[in-house]
Write an enzyme that holds these catalytic residues in place. Structure first.
Site, mmCIF file in Angstrom:
data_model
loop_
_atom_site.group_PDB
_atom_site.id
_atom_site.type_symbol
_atom_site.label_atom_id
_atom_site.label_comp_id
_atom_site.label_asym_id
_atom_site.label_seq_id
_atom_site.Cartn_x
_atom_site.Cartn_y
_atom_site.Cartn_z
ATOM 1 C CB VAL A 245 -27.681 -71.046 -6.302
ATOM 2 C CG1 VAL A 245 -27.672 -71.522 -4.866
ATOM 3 C CG2 VAL A 245 -28.002 -69.569 -6.387
ATOM 4 C CB THR B 239 -34.027 -66.502 -3.243
ATOM 5 O OG1 THR B 239 -32.607 -66.413 -3.174
ATOM 6 C CG2 THR B 239 -34.645 -65.331 -2.518
ATOM 7 C CG PHE C 58 -26.167 -64.539 2.266
ATOM 8 C CD1 PHE C 58 -27.264 -63.693 2.195
ATOM 9 C CD2 PHE C 58 -26.176 -65.555 3.210
ATOM 10 C CE1 PHE C 58 -28.343 -63.840 3.054
ATOM 11 C CE2 PHE C 58 -27.250 -65.712 4.077
ATOM 12 C CZ PHE C 58 -28.338 -64.848 4.007
ATOM 13 N NE ARG D 286 -19.982 -60.271 -2.775
ATOM 14 C CZ ARG D 286 -18.861 -59.719 -2.312
ATOM 15 N NH1 ARG D 286 -18.686 -58.423 -2.409
ATOM 16 N NH2 ARG D 286 -17.919 -60.452 -1.773
ATOM 17 N N GLY E 54 -28.569 -54.279 -11.308
ATOM 18 C CA GLY E 54 -29.219 -55.205 -12.241
ATOM 19 C C GLY E 54 -28.975 -56.613 -11.720
ATOM 20 C CB CYS F 221 -29.996 -61.530 -6.939
ATOM 21 S SG CYS F 221 -29.121 -62.991 -7.465
ATOM 22 C CE LYS G 256 -21.009 -58.678 -9.219
ATOM 23 N NZ LYS G 256 -21.231 -59.287 -7.930
HETATM 24 C C1 UGA Z 1 -26.487 -60.211 -4.814
HETATM 25 C C2 UGA Z 1 -26.047 -60.155 -3.348
HETATM 26 O O1 UGA Z 1 -24.979 -59.212 -3.192
HETATM 27 C C3 UGA Z 1 -25.609 -61.520 -2.846
HETATM 28 O O2 UGA Z 1 -25.297 -61.460 -1.456
HETATM 29 C C4 UGA Z 1 -26.758 -62.519 -3.081
HETATM 30 O O3 UGA Z 1 -26.402 -63.840 -2.674
HETATM 31 C C5 UGA Z 1 -27.107 -62.546 -4.557
HETATM 32 O O4 UGA Z 1 -27.497 -61.216 -4.960
HETATM 33 C C6 UGA Z 1 -28.249 -63.516 -4.743
HETATM 34 O O5 UGA Z 1 -29.326 -63.274 -4.183
HETATM 35 O O6 UGA Z 1 -28.046 -64.574 -5.342
HETATM 36 P P1 UGA Z 1 -25.194 -60.205 -7.180
HETATM 37 O O7 UGA Z 1 -26.544 -59.969 -7.783
HETATM 38 O O8 UGA Z 1 -24.331 -61.263 -7.745
HETATM 39 O O9 UGA Z 1 -25.334 -60.539 -5.605
HETATM 40 O O10 UGA Z 1 -24.356 -58.856 -7.319
HETATM 41 P P2 UGA Z 1 -23.985 -57.615 -6.404
HETATM 42 O O11 UGA Z 1 -22.533 -57.549 -6.240
HETATM 43 O O12 UGA Z 1 -24.789 -57.594 -5.175
HETATM 44 O O13 UGA Z 1 -24.424 -56.408 -7.352
HETATM 45 C C7 UGA Z 1 -25.777 -56.228 -7.746
HETATM 46 C C8 UGA Z 1 -25.922 -54.972 -8.585
HETATM 47 O O14 UGA Z 1 -25.745 -53.819 -7.771
HETATM 48 C C9 UGA Z 1 -24.913 -54.823 -9.728
HETATM 49 O O15 UGA Z 1 -25.592 -54.380 -10.875
HETATM 50 C C10 UGA Z 1 -23.929 -53.767 -9.238
HETATM 51 O O16 UGA Z 1 -23.344 -53.045 -10.273
HETATM 52 C C11 UGA Z 1 -24.854 -52.903 -8.389
HETATM 53 N N1 UGA Z 1 -24.124 -52.143 -7.345
HETATM 54 C C12 UGA Z 1 -23.518 -52.803 -6.326
HETATM 55 C C13 UGA Z 1 -24.109 -50.755 -7.388
HETATM 56 O O17 UGA Z 1 -24.673 -50.124 -8.306
HETATM 57 N N2 UGA Z 1 -23.440 -50.069 -6.406
HETATM 58 C C14 UGA Z 1 -22.820 -50.705 -5.373
HETATM 59 O O18 UGA Z 1 -22.236 -50.015 -4.498
HETATM 60 C C15 UGA Z 1 -22.846 -52.107 -5.348
#
Ligand code: UGA
Length: 443
Positions: free
Chosen positions: A11, A121, A152, A154, A260, A263, A323
């Site tokens: 961050v 956070t 926020f 990603r 995973g 966050c 991811k």
């Molecule tokens: C998440 C939030 O999306 C951000 O807005 C936030 O700022 C961040 O946490 C944080 O608190 O710092 P991030 O953990 O980088 O971001 O990744 P995401 O894109 O949100 O994905 C999280 C997980 O959910 C991954 O493992 C992804 O594969 C999974 N996922 C996501 C799914 O299984 N299905 C989906 O449709 C979307």
């Protein structure tokens, strides 16, 4: 504007670099044991698209510098972003000791008005503790504000998330603090991005509520996928069908092996804990967690159902990061799935475009676990391929070549990457797509 950013982690570094890109003079501070040499050359210590280019550009333009001298960083400006870690403690509660320590250090150096901004956070009402701590440890009765401005971002798209935000949330208690934020975020206000002004407590809560809601969406769709699999309906069609409703939205409705990262798992747990401390039993989120863990177990069961015996099978795995577009493996589904298969005696052939180094540090290579620099080498003579992360290069892989390289053409896809009409040559399993179909929109 001169801005201090405390912490050059995920961050902190993204925030510091993007604030420099917005023409501010940024000093970013890390702990004394941190080796700054790479950062000073414009190379970040984790993989994030676009970040290194922007870092190098702003170092060259003298808009960003790094230090390990916290006092110097605190003295540098009147605007301080706190971006230190708030890791999960054994109880699931956020460990706020780093935030508290920074508040004490700021208090000691307070000699004129400062705006202290929590970007990490934190649980609702942490700002009260930060304020109290600064008041207790400050030598004099100087004016300061504590505000909340959660991120926020990603992983994998953090720079563009910062530069093109859906919204910016700012929690302030004074007009003075509000004016400072207005100046910091003026480029966004001019472009019409919503900058939402609220109270610090609401702002802190928005962050946990947002992440928990997104996690809930994922667990929800994964349960619907389970039903789809049994009823022979394609989950993607269902997700599209409900996602067209603007009140629901299609984003975060991709079924798979669950969430995973650093966050969602941590924040959902922390939010359950915060609720508990306020006398609220958030059973809904406990179920979100349960479903998420179950998806990993279900995937291993599926591998067993397909291969029968795992012992001595050559199982290739594509995707180790939690991811795509990141080298981060924290709380990645791959960790549990690979550990389980390795315990069952499978020979694992692992590939990821970025995360191998991080994965090796947790899972060293041995006679059953091998890493490959190339995805095609990993599937040579494999009895099955498991797909655990939806990297673009897997979507574009040469299916004919894959079929010739593998011992058996079996793919168990945890991220639903492929279209059925291209998979005739394979025994192809996915998550909840039953009979694969495409939604048709009449024109
Ligand atoms: C998440 C939030 O999306 C951000 O807005 C936030 O700022 C961040 O946490 C944080 O608190 O710092 P991030 O953990 O980088 O971001 O990744 P995401 O894109 O949100 O994905 C999280 C997980 O959910 C991954 O493992 C992804 O594969 C999974 N996922 C996501 C799914 O299984 N299905 C989906 O449709 C979307």
């Amino acid at each position: 504007m001169k801005i201090t950013v405390i912490g050059a982690g995920y961050v902190g570094l993204v925030t510091a670099v993007c604030l420099a890109e917005l023409n501010n003079n940024v000093l970013c501070v890390e702990r004394p044991s941190f080796d700054l040499s790479k950062l000073e050359k414009g190379i970040s210590h984790f993989y994030e698209p676009e970040l290194d280019e922007l870092l190098a550009k702003n170092i060259k333009g003298n808009r960003i510098e790094f230090t390990v001298d916290l006092d110097k960083a605190i003295d540098f400006s009147d605007v301080i972003f706190i971006c230190v870690g708030t890791p999960q403690s054994d109880t699931g509660k956020a460990d706020l000791s780093q935030v508290e320590n920074i508040a004490r250090q700021i208090a000691k150096r307070l000699n004129s008005y400062k705006l202290i901004i929590e970007k990490s956070t934190v649980p609702v009402n942490t700002h009260q503790w930060v304020k109290k701590t600064i008041k207790r440890y400050a030598h004099s009765d100087l004016d300061f504000d504590v505000a909340s401005n959660p991120e926020f971002l990603r992983e994998g798209s953090a720079v563009s998330d910062f530069m093109k935000p859906d919204r910016i949330v700012v929690g302030v208690e004074s007009d003075r603090a509000k004016r400072v934020f207005k100046e910091i975020y003026s480029p966004f206000i001019e472009e019409g991005y919503p900058v939402l002004i609220t109270t610090p407590a609401a702002s802190e809560l928005i962050k946990h509520a947002a992440n928990s809601f997104l996690a809930l969406k994922i667990s929800y769709i994964n349960m619907v996928a389970e039903l789809c699999e049994k009823a022979n309906v394609d989950i993607n069609m269902v997700a599209d069908g409900i996602g067209y409703d603007k009140r629901v939205g299609r984003a975060f409705l991709n079924a798979g092996i669950g969430y995973g990262g650093s966050c969602f798992p941590k924040d959902v747990k922390a939010f359950i804990n915060i609720a508990e401390e306020h006398g609220v039993d958030f059973t809904l989120l406990k179920e979100v967690e349960r479903v998420n863990s179950k998806k990993r177990i279900d995937f291993v069961k599926k591998v067993e159902e397909v291969l029968w015996i795992n012992k001595d099978k050559n199982i290739a795995v594509w995707g180790l990061s939690f991811k795509p577009n990141t080298d981060d493996i924290r709380e990645a589904p791959s960790l549990d799935i690979i550990r389980e298969l390795s315990n069952k005696g499978a020979n694992l052939r692992l590939y990821d475009p970025q995360a191998i180094t991080n994965f090796k540090s947790v899972f060293p290579e041995n006679n059953r676990v091998k890493f490959f620099k190339n995805k095609y080498d990993a599937i040579k003579n494999a009895d099955a391929l498991l797909i655990l992360t939806e990297w673009d290069e897997f979507k574009k892989a040469d299916l004919d070549k894959m079929e010739t390289l593998m011992n058996l053409p079996i793919i168990i896809d945890g991220r639903n990457l492929y279209k059925s009409n291209k998979m005739e040559k394979f025994e192809y399993y996915n998550v909840g797509r039953g009979k694969i179909n495409e939604l048709e929109v009449l024109k």
